[in-house]
Structures are given as C-alpha cells and as structure tokens.
Design a protein around this motif. Structure first.
Motif, PDB file in Angstrom:
ATOM      1  N   THR A  50       0.725  -1.213  -0.347  1.00 51.98           N
ATOM      2  CA  THR A  50       0.196   0.222  -0.075  1.00 51.98           C
ATOM      3  C   THR A  50       0.674   1.115   0.017  1.00 51.98           C
ATOM      4  O   THR A  50       0.377   2.272  -0.857  1.00 51.98           O
ATOM      5  CB  THR A  50      -0.755   0.462   1.427  1.00 51.98           C
ATOM      6  OG1 THR A  50      -1.355  -1.338   1.342  1.00 51.98           O
ATOM      7  CG2 THR A  50      -1.683   1.392   1.578  1.00 51.98           C
ATOM      8  N   LYS A  94     -14.533   9.902   2.458  1.00 51.96           N
ATOM      9  CA  LYS A  94     -13.618   9.968   1.445  1.00 51.96           C
ATOM     10  C   LYS A  94     -13.709  11.028   0.976  1.00 51.96           C
ATOM     11  O   LYS A  94     -12.581  11.756   0.265  1.00 51.96           O
ATOM     12  CB  LYS A  94     -13.515   8.891   0.668  1.00 51.96           C
ATOM     13  CG  LYS A  94     -13.777   7.538   0.941  1.00 51.96           C
ATOM     14  CD  LYS A  94     -12.400   6.562   1.010  1.00 51.96           C
ATOM     15  CE  LYS A  94     -12.280   5.514   2.032  1.00 51.96           C
ATOM     16  NZ  LYS A  94     -11.364   4.871   2.007  1.00 51.96           N
ATOM     17  N   LYS A  96     -19.369   6.199   3.217  1.00 48.42           N
ATOM     18  CA  LYS A  96     -17.820   5.616   2.160  1.00 48.42           C
ATOM     19  C   LYS A  96     -17.727   7.086   1.620  1.00 48.42           C
ATOM     20  O   LYS A  96     -17.155   7.160   1.590  1.00 48.42           O
ATOM     21  CB  LYS A  96     -17.358   4.759   2.000  1.00 48.42           C
ATOM     22  CG  LYS A  96     -16.464   4.415   1.880  1.00 48.42           C
ATOM     23  CD  LYS A  96     -15.580   3.151   1.563  1.00 48.42           C
ATOM     24  CE  LYS A  96     -15.963   1.963   2.298  1.00 48.42           C
ATOM     25  NZ  LYS A  96     -16.127   0.858   1.922  1.00 48.42           N
ATOM     26  N   MET A 138      -9.471   4.602  -8.248  1.00 47.85           N
ATOM     27  CA  MET A 138      -8.788   3.788  -7.463  1.00 47.85           C
ATOM     28  C   MET A 138      -9.623   2.668  -7.516  1.00 47.85           C
ATOM     29  O   MET A 138     -10.720   2.330  -6.877  1.00 47.85           O
ATOM     30  CB  MET A 138      -8.673   4.421  -6.311  1.00 47.85           C
ATOM     31  CG  MET A 138      -8.370   5.582  -6.653  1.00 47.85           C
ATOM     32  SD  MET A 138      -6.821   6.196  -6.247  1.00 47.85           S
ATOM     33  CE  MET A 138      -6.620   5.083  -4.596  1.00 47.85           C
ATOM     34  N   PRO A 183      -2.019   4.392   5.236  1.00 45.99           N
ATOM     35  CA  PRO A 183      -2.429   5.455   4.537  1.00 45.99           C
ATOM     36  C   PRO A 183      -3.945   5.349   4.111  1.00 45.99           C
ATOM     37  O   PRO A 183      -3.449   3.678   3.247  1.00 45.99           O
ATOM     38  CB  PRO A 183      -1.594   6.051   4.583  1.00 45.99           C
ATOM     39  CG  PRO A 183      -0.181   5.276   3.865  1.00 45.99           C
ATOM     40  CD  PRO A 183      -0.269   4.161   4.284  1.00 45.99           C
ATOM     41  N   ASP A 184      -4.223   6.101   3.715  1.00 50.34           N
ATOM     42  CA  ASP A 184      -5.917   6.034   3.041  1.00 50.34           C
ATOM     43  C   ASP A 184      -5.301   6.760   1.581  1.00 50.34           C
ATOM     44  O   ASP A 184      -5.684   8.063   1.620  1.00 50.34           O
ATOM     45  CB  ASP A 184      -6.854   6.274   3.657  1.00 50.34           C
ATOM     46  CG  ASP A 184      -7.912   6.241   2.735  1.00 50.34           C
ATOM     47  OD1 ASP A 184      -8.478   6.321   1.375  1.00 50.34           O
ATOM     48  OD2 ASP A 184      -9.405   5.755   2.801  1.00 50.34           O
ATOM     49  N   VAL A 185      -5.054   6.003   0.072  1.00 47.94           N
ATOM     50  CA  VAL A 185      -4.424   6.832  -0.503  1.00 47.94           C
ATOM     51  C   VAL A 185      -5.600   7.306  -1.053  1.00 47.94           C
ATOM     52  O   VAL A 185      -5.336   8.354  -1.932  1.00 47.94           O
ATOM     53  CB  VAL A 185      -4.047   5.568  -1.370  1.00 47.94           C
ATOM     54  CG1 VAL A 185      -3.178   6.420  -2.837  1.00 47.94           C
ATOM     55  CG2 VAL A 185      -3.024   4.252  -0.516  1.00 47.94           C
ATOM     56  N   LEU A 186      -6.824   6.954  -1.273  1.00 49.31           N
ATOM     57  CA  LEU A 186      -7.424   7.673  -1.719  1.00 49.31           C
ATOM     58  C   LEU A 186      -7.738   8.794  -1.260  1.00 49.31           C
ATOM     59  O   LEU A 186      -8.225  10.044  -1.911  1.00 49.31           O
ATOM     60  CB  LEU A 186      -9.017   7.263  -2.149  1.00 49.31           C
ATOM     61  CG  LEU A 186     -10.221   7.483  -2.326  1.00 49.31           C
ATOM     62  CD1 LEU A 186     -10.073   8.271  -4.085  1.00 49.31           C
ATOM     63  CD2 LEU A 186     -11.736   6.800  -2.539  1.00 49.31           C
ATOM     64  N   PRO A 223      -6.281  -2.075  -1.988  1.00 46.15           N
ATOM     65  CA  PRO A 223      -5.311  -1.543  -0.801  1.00 46.15           C
ATOM     66  C   PRO A 223      -5.173  -2.152   0.737  1.00 46.15           C
ATOM     67  O   PRO A 223      -6.394  -2.620   1.057  1.00 46.15           O
ATOM     68  CB  PRO A 223      -4.768  -0.351  -0.781  1.00 46.15           C
ATOM     69  CG  PRO A 223      -5.899   0.617  -1.304  1.00 46.15           C
ATOM     70  CD  PRO A 223      -7.304  -0.707  -1.560  1.00 46.15           C
ATOM     71  N   ALA A 224      -4.716  -3.055   0.730  1.00 49.33           N
ATOM     72  CA  ALA A 224      -4.311  -3.715   2.341  1.00 49.33           C
ATOM     73  C   ALA A 224      -4.726  -2.724   3.324  1.00 49.33           C
ATOM     74  O   ALA A 224      -4.138  -1.853   3.194  1.00 49.33           O
ATOM     75  CB  ALA A 224      -2.984  -4.721   2.622  1.00 49.33           C
ATOM     76  N   ASP A 225      -5.772  -3.125   3.939  1.00 49.80           N
ATOM     77  CA  ASP A 225      -5.615  -1.596   5.571  1.00 49.80           C
ATOM     78  C   ASP A 225      -4.875  -1.528   6.228  1.00 49.80           C
ATOM     79  O   ASP A 225      -4.309  -1.227   7.024  1.00 49.80           O
ATOM     80  CB  ASP A 225      -7.135  -2.377   5.704  1.00 49.80           C
ATOM     81  CG  ASP A 225      -7.947  -1.913   4.596  1.00 49.80           C
ATOM     82  OD1 ASP A 225      -8.109  -0.566   4.203  1.00 49.80           O
ATOM     83  OD2 ASP A 225      -9.873  -2.379   5.231  1.00 49.80           O
ATOM     84  N   ALA A 232      -8.215  -0.572  -7.332  1.00 47.11           N
ATOM     85  CA  ALA A 232      -7.460  -1.269  -6.396  1.00 47.11           C
ATOM     86  C   ALA A 232      -8.086  -1.976  -5.222  1.00 47.11           C
ATOM     87  O   ALA A 232      -8.444  -0.561  -4.056  1.00 47.11           O
ATOM     88  CB  ALA A 232      -5.431  -0.953  -6.062  1.00 47.11           C
ATOM     89  N   GLY A 284     -13.781   6.391  -6.358  1.00 46.01           N
ATOM     90  CA  GLY A 284     -13.261   5.762  -5.393  1.00 46.01           C
ATOM     91  C   GLY A 284     -14.305   3.845  -5.696  1.00 46.01           C
ATOM     92  O   GLY A 284     -15.388   4.256  -6.252  1.00 46.01           O
ATOM     93  N   PHE A 285     -13.799   2.783  -4.766  1.00 45.64           N
ATOM     94  CA  PHE A 285     -14.278   1.506  -5.580  1.00 45.64           C
ATOM     95  C   PHE A 285     -15.079   1.545  -3.493  1.00 45.64           C
ATOM     96  O   PHE A 285     -14.297   1.554  -2.946  1.00 45.64           O
ATOM     97  CB  PHE A 285     -13.516   0.704  -6.159  1.00 45.64           C
ATOM     98  CG  PHE A 285     -13.825   0.648  -7.559  1.00 45.64           C
ATOM     99  CD1 PHE A 285     -13.486   1.200  -8.101  1.00 45.64           C
ATOM    100  CD2 PHE A 285     -14.641  -0.513  -8.109  1.00 45.64           C
ATOM    101  CE1 PHE A 285     -13.312   1.399 -10.240  1.00 45.64           C
ATOM    102  CE2 PHE A 285     -14.840  -0.668  -9.773  1.00 45.64           C
ATOM    103  CZ  PHE A 285     -13.914   0.268 -10.433  1.00 45.64           C
ATOM    104  N   ALA A 286     -16.211   0.328  -3.597  1.00 43.39           N
ATOM    105  CA  ALA A 286     -16.408  -0.180  -2.210  1.00 43.39           C
ATOM    106  C   ALA A 286     -16.517  -1.721  -2.475  1.00 43.39           C
ATOM    107  O   ALA A 286     -17.675  -1.066  -3.117  1.00 43.39           O
ATOM    108  CB  ALA A 286     -16.970   0.240  -1.684  1.00 43.39           C
TER     109      ALA A 286
END
Ligand code: CTP
Ligand code: CA
Length: 230
Positions: free
Chosen positions: A78, A174, A170, A97, A131-134, A101-103, A99, A151-153
């Motif tokens: 990440t 974000k 969310k 985004m 860190p939260d990249v988005l 990312p591992a939280d 991807a 973003g994606f969820a």
C-alpha cells in the motif's frame, strides 16, 4: 470486449488507474494479501485507451496481464501504491482507484523467514493501519475540481445498514466525486469477468449498471467521469 463506437471523450486527457491487490510482507516468503485480481482495473485501463486517454496503470500484483499501451507502474505494498498514485495524480485529469489496498500491515518485517517454534507456540502478528490513498489523493487536489477522483467499495449489508447505506457514508467520508459500489455478500465479483454495480455520485445521483462484462462497467464509469472533467 470493447464496445464498438464508444466516444473519444478522453482524447488529450491523462488518467491514472490503480488495479490489483497490495501485499504486505511479514518475512521474505509470506505476505498478507486480498482477493483482488486486477480485472476491473485492467478493463478500466483498456477502455480509457479506447476512449482516447493516455493511461498510467498503477498495478499491484495483477493476476492478469496489463494491457499494451499503458504507462505501467508496478507496486507491491500500500505504501508503494500511495507514492506512485500521488505522484502521477498530481498531473492527471482523473484518478480511478480500482485497487484493493491492504488496510493493515505488520508492524515489523522479519529479514529472515519466521520459523516454527519447538514448543508449538504460534506467533502473534501485530498490525498497524495503512494510510488511505484515496483520501490523500482528494487532499492533494485541494480546492480545485481536478483530477476527478473515483473510488470503489466492495460492501455487504449488515445490522448497521444496507450496501448502499454503507456506500453513501463511505463516499461522504472519502470526499471523492464518484464511488462504484459492488455487493460482495456471496463472494461475487472477485476474479470474475462480470460485475454488477451502482455508481454513486457526490451530487446524490445513483447510476445502476446491470450485470455484465467488467469492460461495460468500465465504460459506464468513464462516461460519468467525462461529464465531470474540467
Ligand atoms: N483505499 C485507499 N487506501 C486504503 C484503503 C482503501 O485508497 N488504504 C481506496 C480503495 O482503492 C477504494 C476505496 O478506498 O477505491 C474504498 O476502499 P474500501 O476498502 O472500501 O475503504 P476503507 O476505507 O478501507 O473501508 P473498509 O473498512 O470498509 O475496508
Ligand atoms: Ca479497506
């Protein structure tokens, strides 16, 4: 699988797509990862090229090949994804985004392989949040409307709310422009060619996309992005 006659509404634009799933290594042979294949991100990259964009693909451990014609930036963790994405987002018209990312990452990395102990005692793996990249991409653009940030969820409904309830919260948290929501309650989505989603917008609109190839969802996302480009 690309649509014939798609618009060239991204001509002259630079877009950044993140794809795949990040890995957080514990020791030289083991990592914490997730089920993201990168299929949706790769479909986004291909369809953006078809619509005329120049594409930077920030690729985390893809299980599918990256498309020809992209600027490929390979990342593992990440933190790697964060650095690459923030760098390329600075001059982009849109950042999507996709991807996963591992939280969390292990608090420490063991330089040598972790061995089993003779007493049978299992190790405890201590984690720290990534860190939260988005959120950082949204912060980096500041008060300007560029780049458009998507973003994606992947959500499941639970006692606290439905899939869309969680997704709306969310999106607000974000601060991105669009959030693409997948219902993953039955392990749907991962590694499959097809996906069904709702594209939520910060202006309150919701655009459902029926079950179909991930490239159809990708085109629907770019259509929403294109109307928001400045
Ligand atoms: N994301 C990110 N950096 C992270 C985690 C997530 O940029 N460290 C991005 C993902 O690429 C995705 C969006 O944020 O576009 C939503 O990811 P999601 O995992 O749903 O959000 P989280 O804030 O991690 O929430 P949750 O606790 O539900 O996992
Ligand atoms: Ca997460």
């Amino acid at each position: 699988a690309l649509l014939a006659g798609h618009p060239r509404d991204l001509a002259g634009r630079h877009v950044v797509v993140t794809a795949g799933g990040t890995r957080e290594y514990l020791d030289p042979v083991r990592f914490l990862g997730n089920r993201s294949s990168g299929l949706q991100g790769v479909a986004l990259a291909e369809t953006a090229l078809a619509r005329g964009a120049s594409v930077t693909l920030v690729a985390a451990n893809l299980s599918v090949p990256a498309p020809a014609g992209v600027e490929l930036v390979e990342v593992v963790s990440t933190e790697d994804l964060r650095q690459a994405t923030l760098k390329h987002a600075a001059s982009a018209d849109a950042v999507v985004m996709a991807a996963a990312p591992a939280d969390f990452r292990p608090t420490s990395f063991a330089d040598a392989k972790i061995k089993k102990r003779p007493d049978g005692q299992a190790p405890t793996i201590e984690l720290v949040e990534n860190p939260d990249v988005l959120v950082e991409v949204v912060q980096q653009r500041g008060a300007t409307a560029s780049p458009v940030v998507v973003g994606f969820a992947a959500e499941t409904g639970d006692a606290n709310g439905s899939v869309l309830d969680h997704a709306r919260a969310k999106l607000a948290r974000k601060g991105c422009d669009l959030l693409v929501v997948n219902d993953v309650s039955e392990g749907k989505v991962f590694g499959r060619a097809d996906s069904e989603a709702v594209i939520l917008a910060a202006d309150g609109s919701a655009h459902p996309v029926a079950l179909g190839h991930k490239s159809l969802l990708a085109h629907a996302i770019w259509a929403e992005v294109a109307t928001r480009l400045t």
